[in-house]
Design a protein around this motif. Sequence first.
Motif, PDB file in Angstrom:
ATOM      1  N   LYS A 153       0.848  -1.194   0.000  1.00 26.89           N
ATOM      2  CA  LYS A 153       0.000   0.000   0.000  1.00 26.89           C
ATOM      3  C   LYS A 153       0.881   1.242   0.000  1.00 26.89           C
ATOM      4  O   LYS A 153       1.734   1.414   0.888  1.00 26.89           O
ATOM      5  N   VAL A 159      -5.087  -2.723   4.103  1.00 31.11           N
ATOM      6  CA  VAL A 159      -5.170  -1.320   4.500  1.00 31.11           C
ATOM      7  C   VAL A 159      -5.890  -0.576   3.379  1.00 31.11           C
ATOM      8  O   VAL A 159      -5.460  -0.620   2.223  1.00 31.11           O
ATOM      9  N   ASN A 189      -6.620   4.535   5.217  1.00 32.55           N
ATOM     10  CA  ASN A 189      -5.635   4.023   6.169  1.00 32.55           C
ATOM     11  C   ASN A 189      -6.292   3.273   7.321  1.00 32.55           C
ATOM     12  O   ASN A 189      -5.736   3.173   8.419  1.00 32.55           O
ATOM     13  N   ILE A 226      -7.477  -0.331   8.844  1.00 32.37           N
ATOM     14  CA  ILE A 226      -6.973  -1.693   8.734  1.00 32.37           C
ATOM     15  C   ILE A 226      -8.099  -2.683   9.012  1.00 32.37           C
ATOM     16  O   ILE A 226      -8.874  -2.501   9.957  1.00 32.37           O
ATOM     17  N   ASN A 230      -8.375   4.526  11.213  1.00 29.91           N
ATOM     18  CA  ASN A 230      -7.163   5.323  11.091  1.00 29.91           C
ATOM     19  C   ASN A 230      -6.917   6.138  12.364  1.00 29.91           C
ATOM     20  O   ASN A 230      -7.848   6.690  12.954  1.00 29.91           O
TER      21      ASN A 230
END
Length: 309
Positions: A163, A201, A205, A207, A220
């Motif tokens: 990423k 991801v 951002n 997860i 994030n």
Amino acid sequence: MITKISEKCNRDYTRSSIKFKIVNFPFIFCCFTYFFSSAQSLKLVGKYCDLQTGDLARLCYVKETLAVLTHSPNQLAVEKSSNTLYFSFDFGQGEYIPGILNISTKKLTVLKGPKDAFAIAINDTSREVYFGGSYGVYKYNPIEKSLKQLLVPDLDVWWLFVKNNMLYFIKFPTLYAYCYHNRTVRSVERLKTSSIQQFVVDEGNNIFFINSSGLYGVKNESENITMLRSDTKFLGMTIDNKGDVFASADDGIYIVDRIVAKVKKVVNIPGVLGLTFDKNNHLIYSDSHEITRLVAVSSNTYNDINSIK
């Protein structure tokens, strides 16, 4: 339901400076028809409709078999600009090797060089392909036909993800997450106390990860881990070309609604081991012996085979 994963890492991970080592591997591209075969004319082998919803405008799918393998194909990734599928499959002696299928030309080959290529990921910006396994990480440039090995001692890789030019990986057997950037390896801070089987991801951002207890999300700039689903055995993860997160399970394929943090089943296909998307955002998945593509069509053109591309 929100839960905190509190598994302690049994050792500290110290940042270490590492480099790529250029290795002169003999590249051998060959068709292994003994182990698997491709659909040279890519016949439409069946139709599959997701009947989960009563929505009359729901999408249906034409099912295409891309390859049939004696030993199970595992992790999948597509290099979008060339529409080339990379996948790992069991060579038959506990060692995984990479197969390469050009989806447009139907050319199917095997890349000899990377040892035990269990995990696969692609950098969409550079087009470089990463292979990981019990011998560490290899970086392959398909244009230059060059292969480099990441020089990290005692590195056994379970999962790879790329990423924004950042290489993420999961170490085996601890199943802890790390990232590699600017010749430095460090733990993924938001996941440093979690045992993980696969993770992705997204563009924000955030997860998302799976392990033996379910599917989880971490927003994030947060370390709070949210359990999204715990009553399903998840097997694989990927992100499509629109940025949506998908997860395969023993009872079907799910999509994660990132806004309301819910998980919804989208296709009733059990036993999917790996999944990815081609350049046209068609879903490709593997089971114990096949790699299959689902081409989505609207319900009113379902019977018009000529409309399928």
